[in-house]
Enzyme design. Structure first.
Site, short mmCIF file in Angstrom:
data_model
loop_
_atom_site.label_atom_id
_atom_site.label_comp_id
_atom_site.label_asym_id
_atom_site.label_seq_id
_atom_site.Cartn_x
_atom_site.Cartn_y
_atom_site.Cartn_z
CE LYS A 112 -4.26 -1.87 1.82
NZ LYS A 112 -5.33 -1.85 2.80
CE LYS A 195 -6.87 -8.00 -1.45
NZ LYS A 195 -6.89 -7.45 -0.08
CE LYS A 198 -10.94 -0.25 1.01
NZ LYS A 198 -10.46 -1.36 1.82
N1 AQP Z 1 -10.47 -10.81 -2.50
C1 AQP Z 1 -10.70 -11.24 -1.27
N2 AQP Z 1 -10.92 -12.55 -1.03
C2 AQP Z 1 -11.16 -12.99 0.23
N3 AQP Z 1 -11.22 -12.19 1.30
C3 AQP Z 1 -11.02 -10.86 1.11
N4 AQP Z 1 -11.03 -9.82 1.96
C4 AQP Z 1 -10.76 -8.69 1.25
N5 AQP Z 1 -10.60 -8.99 -0.05
C5 AQP Z 1 -10.75 -10.33 -0.17
C6 AQP Z 1 -11.27 -9.90 3.40
O1 AQP Z 1 -12.32 -9.01 3.72
C7 AQP Z 1 -12.15 -8.59 5.08
C8 AQP Z 1 -12.36 -7.11 5.19
O2 AQP Z 1 -11.27 -6.47 4.65
P1 AQP Z 1 -10.91 -4.97 4.93
O3 AQP Z 1 -11.99 -4.24 5.56
O4 AQP Z 1 -9.55 -4.90 5.50
O5 AQP Z 1 -10.87 -4.56 3.47
P2 AQP Z 1 -9.64 -4.67 2.62
O6 AQP Z 1 -8.77 -5.84 2.90
O7 AQP Z 1 -9.05 -3.32 2.76
O8 AQP Z 1 -10.38 -4.89 1.30
P3 AQP Z 1 -9.66 -4.74 -0.01
O9 AQP Z 1 -10.68 -4.64 -1.05
O10 AQP Z 1 -8.66 -5.81 -0.12
O11 AQP Z 1 -8.99 -3.33 0.16
P4 AQP Z 1 -7.55 -2.89 -0.23
O12 AQP Z 1 -7.47 -3.04 -1.71
O13 AQP Z 1 -7.52 -1.46 0.21
O14 AQP Z 1 -6.59 -3.77 0.51
C9 AQP Z 1 -10.77 -9.05 5.51
O15 AQP Z 1 -10.90 -10.18 6.34
C10 AQP Z 1 -10.10 -9.43 4.22
O16 AQP Z 1 -9.17 -10.47 4.40
#
Ligand code: AQP
Length: 332
Positions: A112, A195, A198
């Protein structure tokens, strides 16, 4: 009952299919077997800049979606992280127990911060996994339902719990990640080796649960697959089709071998069309329930107030015992 704890960020507004299949489905399942605590992690959200009004409305929206997905406030504790001040307090303690190099090895931070540039990445983003350690340890959680991308942070939690316990005496339960092998990593529909996220560079491969269902159906029908035509689960050779099979199987409860048989000789088009239809059928009532919870702010606020009260009781007890072990003079 064993304890479970997990958190989800309110930042994007809508949750995506990866969040749901990787994490939220497990939250719903574990409320049957565990004393479960789930929170909307607004403290984590501000590791990147947030518009205040948007953060507030997205926090409500996140809670509404969790309820719509099946969290039952009578069977689990649902709350907002900033309503429980002990998170930030134990977070500081954990910061003081973590090596700088150790924190620097967190791959999510590396990814990130590389994207944001060293000057724009905040110290909060760097220490966010350590706040997450506090989140988990405050509730003496045994199980932490998360996606595969969070495994390293739960490992850090285990290390720090062990370190605190050996330095100050047994205080924290050492938790284990609860990651479902099949759905721990859901992939982007346009780039099935990445993966679903978002913050993907293009929204085409991202299925947002609150988008118009027909928009998502079209994305599913245009998912990247391969030049072969055989519907077979093979993550190495056929990552796109395997991802679609995983999603299909989990949403409908049909086994992957059965799906392979059903689509034998029919090609990818039929599978995508049917999956798009199943998704729309599943997501339509989810969207309606989310709107119902949002439309009744009094009930939503009452759920979150009760959740915060239950969470605070547990968190305060754990923090008090940690402070005592550390040697802080008790306030009279
Ligand atoms: N692609 C995925 N497959 C399985 N699990 C996933 N999680 C996120 N993406 C996947 C799980 O969702 C939960 C919430 O995550 P968060 O609130 O930390 O959101 P995040 O990880 O920030 O979601 P993103 O979309 O992956 O955001 P970025 O791109 O900003 O990192 C967690 O348990 C996560 O593992």
């Amino acid at each position: 009952r064993p304890r479970a704890l997990s958190g989800i960020q309110p930042t994007a507004g809508s949750f995506h299919l990866g969040n749901y299949l990787g994490a939220i489905r497990q939250y719903v399942a574990l409320q049957e077997t565990h004393d479960a605590f789930y929170m909307v992690v607004d403290l984590h959200a501000i590791t990147v800049p947030q518009d205040p009004a948007e953060l507030r409305s997205n926090t409500r929206l996140a809670a509404a979606q969790l309820l719509a997905a099946g969290l039952d406030p009578d069977r689990c504790t649902l709350f907002i992280q900033s309503h429980v001040p002990e998170h930030a307090q134990l977070g500081w303690v954990m910061n003081c127990l973590t090596g700088f190099g150790e924190a620097g090895r967190m791959t999510q931070f590396k990814d990130k911060s590389a994207k944001q540039g060293a000057d724009r990445a905040t110290v909060g983003l760097f220490t966010y996994p350590i706040l997450q350690v506090a989140d988990i340890l405050l509730y003496q959680a045994n199980a932490v339902p998360v996606g595969e991308d969070q495994r390293q942070h739960v490992e850090l939690t285990r290390d720090l719990a062990g370190r605190f316990n050996s330095r100050y005496g047994d205080t924290f339960t050492v938790p284990a990640p609860h990651i479902v092998k099949e759905t721990g990593k859901i992939y982007d529909l346009q780039d099935p080796t990445a993966k679903m996220s978002k913050s993907a560079s293009s929204p085409k491969g991202l299925i947002n649960l609150l988008d118009e269902p027909k928009v998502s159906a079209k994305k599913i029908r245009s998912a990247v697959t391969d030049t072969d035509t055989v519907v077979r689960f093979d993550e190495k050779e056929k990552p796109g089709i395997s991802n679609l099979l995983t999603i299909y199987s989990t949403l409908t409860g049909t086994g992957i071998p059965e799906l392979e048989q059903r689509y034998a000789g029919k090609g990818y088009g039929a599978l995508k069309t049917d999956l798009a239809e199943c998704f729309v059928e599943w997501v339509t009532p989810f969207r309606e329930r989310t709107q119902e919870y949002l439309g009744d702010p009094e009930t939503l606020d009452a759920v979150l107030a009760k959740g915060a009260e239950k969470a605070r009781a547990v968190a305060a007890e754990t923090l008090a015992s940690a402070y005592d072990r550390i040697g802080f003079l008790p306030a009279k």
